[in-house]
Each structure stands twice: as C-alpha cells, then as structure tokens.
Design an enzyme around this catalytic site. Structure first.
Site, PDB file in Angstrom:
ATOM      1  CB  SER A  25      -8.291 -20.517  49.877  1.00  0.00           C
ATOM      2  OG  SER A  25      -7.442 -19.613  49.234  1.00  0.00           O
ATOM      3  CG  LEU A  73      -4.832 -24.399  54.071  1.00  0.00           C
ATOM      4  CD1 LEU A  73      -5.373 -24.329  55.493  1.00  0.00           C
ATOM      5  CD2 LEU A  73      -3.310 -24.234  54.094  1.00  0.00           C
ATOM      6  CE  LYS A 101     -12.313 -26.406  52.282  1.00  0.00           C
ATOM      7  NZ  LYS A 101     -11.870 -25.062  52.228  1.00  0.00           N
ATOM      8  CB  ILE A 139      -5.632 -33.654  49.070  1.00  0.00           C
ATOM      9  CG1 ILE A 139      -5.455 -33.005  47.696  1.00  0.00           C
ATOM     10  CG2 ILE A 139      -4.660 -34.805  49.275  1.00  0.00           C
ATOM     11  CD1 ILE A 139      -5.633 -33.943  46.536  1.00  0.00           C
ATOM     12  CG  ASP A 152     -14.253 -16.767  52.997  1.00  0.00           C
ATOM     13  OD1 ASP A 152     -13.374 -16.131  53.592  1.00  0.00           O
ATOM     14  OD2 ASP A 152     -14.014 -17.694  52.188  1.00  0.00           O
ATOM     15  CE  LYS A 185       5.014 -16.859  66.452  1.00  0.00           C
ATOM     16  NZ  LYS A 185       5.363 -16.903  67.882  1.00  0.00           N
ATOM     17  CB  CYS A 237     -11.744 -32.363  23.683  1.00  0.00           C
ATOM     18  SG  CYS A 237     -13.483 -31.975  23.455  1.00  0.00           S
ATOM     19  NE  ARG A 254     -21.074 -24.265  23.616  1.00  0.00           N
ATOM     20  CZ  ARG A 254     -22.064 -24.349  24.499  1.00  0.00           C
ATOM     21  NH1 ARG A 254     -23.182 -24.959  24.188  1.00  0.00           N
ATOM     22  NH2 ARG A 254     -21.940 -23.802  25.699  1.00  0.00           N
ATOM     23  CG  HIS A 277     -12.761 -34.306  28.036  1.00  0.00           C
ATOM     24  ND1 HIS A 277     -11.797 -33.323  28.090  1.00  0.00           N
ATOM     25  CD2 HIS A 277     -13.754 -33.815  27.272  1.00  0.00           C
ATOM     26  CE1 HIS A 277     -12.196 -32.278  27.399  1.00  0.00           C
ATOM     27  NE2 HIS A 277     -13.382 -32.539  26.894  1.00  0.00           N
ATOM     28  CD  GLU A 325      -9.278 -35.101  30.039  1.00  0.00           C
ATOM     29  OE1 GLU A 325      -9.300 -36.011  29.183  1.00  0.00           O
ATOM     30  OE2 GLU A 325      -9.700 -33.947  29.826  1.00  0.00           O
TER      31      GLU A 325
HETATM   32  N1  GLN Z   1     -14.045 -26.129  21.664  1.00  0.00           N
HETATM   33  C1  GLN Z   1     -14.271 -27.474  21.204  1.00  0.00           C
HETATM   34  C2  GLN Z   1     -15.745 -27.813  21.172  1.00  0.00           C
HETATM   35  O1  GLN Z   1     -16.545 -27.171  21.838  1.00  0.00           O
HETATM   36  C3  GLN Z   1     -13.502 -28.468  22.054  1.00  0.00           C
HETATM   37  C4  GLN Z   1     -13.950 -28.534  23.478  1.00  0.00           C
HETATM   38  C5  GLN Z   1     -12.960 -29.180  24.400  1.00  0.00           C
HETATM   39  O2  GLN Z   1     -11.771 -29.303  24.076  1.00  0.00           O
HETATM   40  N2  GLN Z   1     -13.406 -29.543  25.591  1.00  0.00           N
HETATM   41  O3  GLN Z   1     -16.136 -28.726  20.482  1.00  0.00           O
END
Ligand code: GLN
Length: 547
Positions: A15, A17, A19, A21, A150, A190, A384, A465, A510, A512
């Site tokens: 695993s 490797l 895939k 990308i 597998d 090999k 977050c 949450r 988030h 990112e």
């Molecule tokens: N634990 C926090 C919440 O549930 C932050 C969650 C997170 O950072 N993704 O609100």
C-alpha cells in the site's frame, strides 16, 4: 454523446504507493486536453465512512461541499483538478453493505437469497457508474483502495472484472500501480513482486492494460521488456513512476512517460492536441524558485503523522507559491507546549497555525500558543478548534473569566464561551452527525477577512459540533475581538479577529479544504503574505542593529 470512458486504478505489492496521486495526475493530463474528468475512490474497509476514524488510523478526514466525510485522496483530486467532489466520489464496503441490507429489509430482492455475487457486486457497479450516468463527464477514474490479493478487496476486483463486460473494451481500462524494489546488495531492480501481483489480478480475471511502476531508479529497457513479457502488456504500456520532489511534479512525469497518450489510444479517444499545462507549469516554476523562505509553526496533537493535516500542508504549498515564498513547517505537539517553553519554541517562527481537533488532550498547549501569538504580535491563524482556542484564551486573559472553556472540554464550565450547537444537543450517533459541509458566511467590510477575500459573500466547509456562544459576543467586541464573518441565516460566528495585531484570525470552518493549485485559499495566501512581511521587517531591524 460518446460513451463515458471508465478507467480503474488498482494497486499491488504494497500500500502507500500513491494511487491517489497517479489517478489525479492522469486526470489532470486528460483535463488539460479538454476532457471532463472526475475521480472516485472505493475503500474496502467496513466503516460507513472515515468520519469516525482516528487520524492515526486513516490520516485526515476530507469533507466535501455536500458534507460527506471522505478519504484524503479526494483532497488530492480536488487540488489537482480544481473540481468539487461529493459523497458519490467515495464509497466503502460498509456503505455498500448498508445499502444492500437496507434494500433487503425493504423486500427489494423479492425473496431471493442475497449474495456477494451478484448483489454486492451489482451495488458496487452502481457506484462505479453513478457519476458517469450524470452525463457530466467524458472520463471517470475509479481508484480501488488497498492491494490486489487482500480479502476485503475481492468483491471490488470482481466488480471491475464484470464492468469490462458491461462497458466494452474501448470504454474500459485497468491501470495497475506496482512497486519495483531496488535491492542494494544485488545492485538490481526486481520485477518479481510485480509479476506476482499481476498474476493475482489475472487469477481474478483481470488483465491490466497499463502498468505504472513506482521505483527509486529509472527503469532500464531490459526491465521494461521483462515486465511487458511476464505481465502480458505492451512495452510502451510499462510506465515508470520515479519518486518525485513534489507530488505536483507527477503530472509532468506521467506526461514524459506518455501515460495520457497510452490511455487515449486504448480508449480510442482523439489525440490531436498537446495538453495545455501552462498554468500548472507556472505554479511549479514559482514553487521551485522561491524568493523567500519562512517557517510557520503548526501546533496540533497529531504532529507525528503529517497526513492528519494533509490539506493544511498542501494549502501552505499553494499559498507559498503565490507569495514566491517557501513555507517550512515546524511541527509542534501541543502537549509539549507550556507557559515556560512557549517563547523559546515560537521565538524564531514567522507565524503560527493552531490546528483543528477534538477533545481535551493538548488543549492547554494550544491556549499558551494563542496567548504568546496575541501578546507578541506573532501572525496567528486558528482553524476550527484552533479558532475556539483563541476565543477561550481571550476570555481567560482579556475578558477576565479564568474558568472560561469550551463545553466540549468542560461541560460544567461557568463560562461556556464555546458551546454545543442547539441542533447537536440531542445527537447520540457519532457518525455523520456533525455540522458538515458548505455554509454561507457574510464578511464585514474593513476587516482582515474582507482584505483576504475581497468580497462579502463566501461559502466554506465545516466539520464541528461546538460554536462561538453569541451571549458573549458583545463583551468580546467591546474588548477588541471582532466577529468578522457571520452565517447570515442563523448568526453563528464564522470568523473572529483582533484589530491591533498584524494578523490574528480564527475560522470556525476549514479553509484548507478548498485550497487548490489553481485557486489557493485567500486566508492562507494572506496569512503567509503577512507572516512574510513581518519577518522581513524583523530582518531589516536586525541588519540595522548590526550596522
Ligand atoms: N472539537 C471542535 C468541535 O467539534 C472542533 C472541531 C474541529 O476542529 N474540526 O466543535
């Protein structure tokens, strides 16, 4: 419309490797030739989705626009292709069985015995075709997680075998990704593990069309010949995949090996133009020739496993390229940070990011980090839980509520400045029940956030949450912490920032998850830009002192 072309990517020998990308790189090359492409991943584990998995088990859980908790490979697909994925792009054994068992309870199988073949394999194949059936794509690439051989992959491999007969040879192609180890003592590459893994595929009734061979060394012609002969493929379908300096080089490496041309020819797709990779190359040029370098501290509790923060790491790469600045990350485990060592640990970094997370472990180290950044004008970006820590720290040290906390860490706290969201109060099941996916946010003009986005209406992805407790908002704003982004429908605080500071911003969402090579995320771009600017100022001060 011409029929949709389906490409399946399987893996053998080991695993990890890459895939995901390879699939994303091939998709990029096809997209650069004007084709509409998507990628999906089928994971053989029994969890319904990775949402309940510990990051140590599975790395980051990637959240899509529609709020699906998915495998981190979907992040690569979005970052490479600049497209959105959805729940349909990631299925697991657990979800397949769940669907079949739900249908069985409804009586949908009309008294038949429900079996792996055909019922489970039919359900898998429905999943293979559902994106293609939307009519939006010319090509659908399906990555099969795990390794050939597998036990848990067997129904997926069988479904791929059957798909060939549904689709016909010109619409179906299998790429097998494998490893060619180099034995130092023998001084040789090999081929045997690859031969065995292809044999396993053949036993399952699948002849791979193309072999992509991961290797530390270039594959000489005799090795390619041997692989072609023993694995029953054309010699020009043996593709070398050397270790790359950055994953973003892989599309160009695959182009050099003509992987895209082999695919087009086998799928009888026109091969008239060169792929347009100009903007991709422009990004790589900036990435590889930075004018500056800065170090950003990344404070989190899974720092031994960088895959837990995959999208954050990639976002820094994208934002670094925009700023022509190489961003080095200093990984700091929040559990190790105390009021005694924080100054020393953060003394020589240009900025600090406090990462998302769950639970109490390492929380105090994160709060010490925020305090240091706030008091010392060090650029700070909280995501977050990182944003929630900034809110707690401000309550404790500025508003004068020393017991302030998040109700997640201390349900009985007298000052729950971060509290459980109303709609979460009755939730009992843990899987798929957080506030997930895209929500709108209204940005206030004249703020850091507005400067970064350049507009007032945005939408970002969520996974949490708990929320900022609006009962305290007035007190925060009076004391200098502003809510610069608010959900227009329910008033939830989405972004907080502090004014008299070079860059102090926390996001409940988030960012990112939305940074791609072609559209780096504005908050990361601003944070890196400001960290760079501040560190250049410091450098100037130091040189003046030296003179
Ligand atoms: N634990 C926090 C919440 O549930 C932050 C969650 C997170 O950072 N993704 O609100």
């Amino acid at each position: 419309m011409a029929s949709v072309k389906y490409i399946f990517v399987t893996g053998g020998v080991t695993s990890s490797l890459g895939k995901g990308i390879i699939a994303a790189s091939l998709a990029k090359l096809l997209q650069a030739r004007g084709l509409s492409v998507t990628i999906q991943k089928f994971d053989p584990y029994i969890n319904i989705d990775p949402g309940t998995l510990n990051p140590y088990e599975h790395g980051e859980c990637y959240v899509t626009e529609d709020g699906a908790e998915t495998d981190l490979d979907l992040g690569h697909y979005e970052r490479f292709l600049n497209i959105s994925t959805s729940q349909a792009n990631n299925l697991t054994t657990g979800r397949i069985y769940h669907n079949v068992i739900t249908k069985e309870r409804r009586g949908a199988y009309l008294g038949k015995t429900v079996q792996v073949i055909p019922h489970i394999t039919d359900e898998i194949k429905n999943g293979f075709y559902q994106l293609g059936d939307t009519g939006k794509y010319d090509v659908v690439i399906t990555e099969i997680g795990g390794c050939v051989g597998d036990i848990e992959s067997l129904p997926f491999i069988e479904a791929v075998r059957q798909a060939r007969w549904d689709l016909g040879p010109n619409n179906f192609l299998v790429i097998h990704l494998t490893l060619i180890p180099y034995l130092k003592a023998a001084g040789e590459l090999k081929t045997k593990p690859t031969q065995h893994s292809v044999k396993q595929l053949l036993e399952a009734g699948i002849q791979p069309d193309i072999l992509v061979c991961r290797s530390e060394m270039p594959l000489p012609q005799d090795i390619r010949k041997k692989l072609a002969l023993f694995c029953n493929v054309n010699i020009n379908s043996v593709i070398e995949a050397l270790d790359a300096g950055t994953i973003y080089d892989v599309p160009l490496l695959m182009r050099k090996e003509k992987l895209d041309e082999r695919v087009l020819s086998k799928l009888k797709l026109p091969n008239k133009t060169e792929p347009d990779l100009e903007s991709w190359k422009g990004f790589l040029g900036k990435l590889k020739n930075p004018l500056h370098e800065i170090t950003i501290a990344l404070v989190g509790k899974y720092t031994e496993l960088p895959d837990a923060y995959k999208s954050i790491v990639e976002s820094f790469i994208h934002a670094g390229a925009v700023n022509e600045c190489s961003v080095k990350l200093k990984w700091l485990s929040s559990e190790q940070i105390t009021s005694d060592n924080v100054a020393q640990l953060l003394g020589n970094v240009a900025g600090v990011l406090v990462a998302p997370g769950f639970g109490e472990r390492g929380l105090e180290g994160k709060i010490q980090t925020v305090k240091f950044a706030r008091e010392n004008g060090l650029p700070f970006f909280g995501i977050c839980l990182g944003m929630q820590c900034a809110v707690i720290e401000f309550a404790r040290n500025v508003l004068g509520y020393p017991e302030a906390n998040s109700a997640e860490m201390d349900p009985k706290t007298v000052h729950p400045v971060i509290d459980l969201m109303e709609e979460q109060k009755h939730v009992k099941d843990m899987g798929g029940t957080m506030r997930l996916g895209a929500y709108d946010c209204q940005i206030k003009k004249g703020t850091l956030a507005y400067k970064a986005y350049g507009k007032t209406k945005i939408s970002e992805r969520h996974r949490h949450r708990y929320e900022f407790n609006n009962q305290y908002l007035e007190a925060y704003e009076k004391a200098g912490m502003q809510a610069s982004g608010i959900n227009p429908e329910n008033g939830l605080v989405e972004i907080i920032e502090i004014k008299d500071h070079p860059f102090f911003l926390g996001a409940q969402f988030h960012p990112e998850l939305k940074s791609t090579v072609m559209t780096p995320h504005p908050l990361f771009v601003s944070f890196v830009g400001m960290s760079l600017q501040e560190s250049l100022k410091e450098e100037k001060k130091d040189t003046q002192k030296a003179i």
